[in-house]
Write a protein that holds these residues in place. Structure first.
Motif, short mmCIF file in Angstrom:
data_model
loop_
_atom_site.label_atom_id
_atom_site.label_comp_id
_atom_site.label_asym_id
_atom_site.label_seq_id
_atom_site.Cartn_x
_atom_site.Cartn_y
_atom_site.Cartn_z
N THR A 1 -6.84 -6.08 -10.48
CA THR A 1 -6.73 -5.81 -9.05
C THR A 1 -8.07 -5.98 -8.33
O THR A 1 -8.16 -6.71 -7.35
CB THR A 1 -6.20 -4.39 -8.80
N THR A 2 -9.09 -5.32 -8.85
CA THR A 2 -10.40 -5.46 -8.23
C THR A 2 -11.27 -6.52 -8.89
O THR A 2 -12.21 -7.02 -8.28
CB THR A 2 -11.16 -4.11 -8.27
N TRP B 1 0.83 -1.21 0.00
CA TRP B 1 0.00 0.00 0.00
C TRP B 1 0.86 1.26 0.00
O TRP B 1 0.48 2.27 -0.61
CB TRP B 1 -0.95 -0.01 1.19
N HIS C 1 -13.16 -7.88 -15.12
CA HIS C 1 -12.40 -9.05 -15.54
C HIS C 1 -13.26 -10.05 -16.29
O HIS C 1 -14.41 -10.30 -15.93
CB HIS C 1 -11.79 -9.73 -14.31
N GLU D 1 -9.70 -14.52 -6.70
CA GLU D 1 -8.85 -13.91 -5.69
C GLU D 1 -7.72 -14.86 -5.29
O GLU D 1 -7.95 -16.03 -5.01
CB GLU D 1 -9.68 -13.57 -4.44
N LEU E 1 -6.38 -1.73 -13.39
CA LEU E 1 -6.72 -1.93 -11.98
C LEU E 1 -8.08 -2.61 -11.83
O LEU E 1 -8.25 -3.52 -11.02
CB LEU E 1 -6.72 -0.59 -11.24
N LEU E 2 -9.05 -2.16 -12.62
CA LEU E 2 -10.38 -2.76 -12.55
C LEU E 2 -10.38 -4.20 -13.06
O LEU E 2 -11.22 -5.01 -12.65
CB LEU E 2 -11.37 -1.93 -13.38
N THR F 1 -13.31 -6.03 -11.32
CA THR F 1 -14.60 -5.45 -11.69
C THR F 1 -14.95 -5.70 -13.15
O THR F 1 -16.11 -6.02 -13.47
CB THR F 1 -14.60 -3.93 -11.42
#
Length: 235
Positions: free
Chosen positions: A143-144, A78, A148, A154, A139-140, A146
């Protein structure tokens, strides 16, 4: 008779630097070099995918445990993310404000437009926009999860990467963005070196060669991953 109070305050040193053209160029140079360092490390990490799912997933897990037990889980990651966000925002804001300042300095177009800049220089602005949009999508996607494709898993980054590059649009978006990265680095590294005073008549050739090599290696290194998936080397 009341004495007049002095209400005007001299701007701080940081504000003075930021308001100057040299200051904005310096912010762009430093933030750009921070992002370049991240790209080099990120590319090396990405290439671990060619060693198989086990190695790649282990690397992704290791990124979240760097610094333990002194740092808690994902704290280091982070911190890196925050530094990158600050660098990206500072870079983008500096570039936008310098662009506006340049336009205001010469509001009328030249009668005869001179081709003084290379293709990379002329496309830096659009390249920055492309990269900004790509970062959001990336990122979407990975990482998230959203946007994909194939169902985001995960803790299984290897399979998520394979899923993304098993779609035609995933490959197109990524490859176009990486080509933009290459052009951006080729010109950006050279500009940063000049801004920070590293350029000279004797070093210019070496700096240009370094910029070209960095751009080529990073572009090829990043594009190798989708090509590996498309060709079945990574599956």
């Amino acid at each position: 008779m009341a004495l007049a109070t002095r209400t005007d305050r001299r701007p701080s040193f940081a504000r003075t630097v930021w308001d100057s053209t040299v200051g904005k160029k310096t912010v762009m140079a430093v933030s750009g070099l921070i992002m370049l360092l991240y790209l080099v490390v990120h590319m090396i990490g990405n290439l671990k995918i060619f060693f198989g799912a086990g190695d790649f997933n282990h690397y992704a897990h290791w990124l979240r445990t760097v610094g333990e037990p002194f740092m808690h889980y994902e704290w280091t990651l982070w911190i890196i993310r925050v530094v990158l966000v600050v660098a990206v925002v500072a870079h983008a804001v500096s570039a936008y404000q310098l662009s506006r300042r340049d336009i205001k300095a010469r509001p009328s177009k030249y009668v005869h437009r001179k081709a003084r800049a290379s293709y990379a220089t002329r496309t830096m602005r659009w390249g920055g926009v492309i990269l900004g949009l790509f970062i959001v999508w990336h990122l979407l996607d990975l990482t998230t999860g959203t946007v994909h494709a194939g169902g985001f898993q995960e803790g299984r980054p290897y399979q998520n990467v394979v899923d993304t590059f098993s779609t035609w649009y995933g490959n197109v978006i990524y490859i176009v963005a990486m080509l933009a990265v290459g052009l951006h680095i080729r010109h950006g590294f050279w500009s940063a070196a000049q801004t920070l005073g590293a350029g000279s008549r004797t070093r210019d050739r070496a700096l240009k060669a370094t910029a070209n090599v960095l751009a080529l290696l990073l572009t090829a290194g990043f594009i190798a991953v989708p090509v590996g998936v498309m060709t079945g080397v990574v599956s």
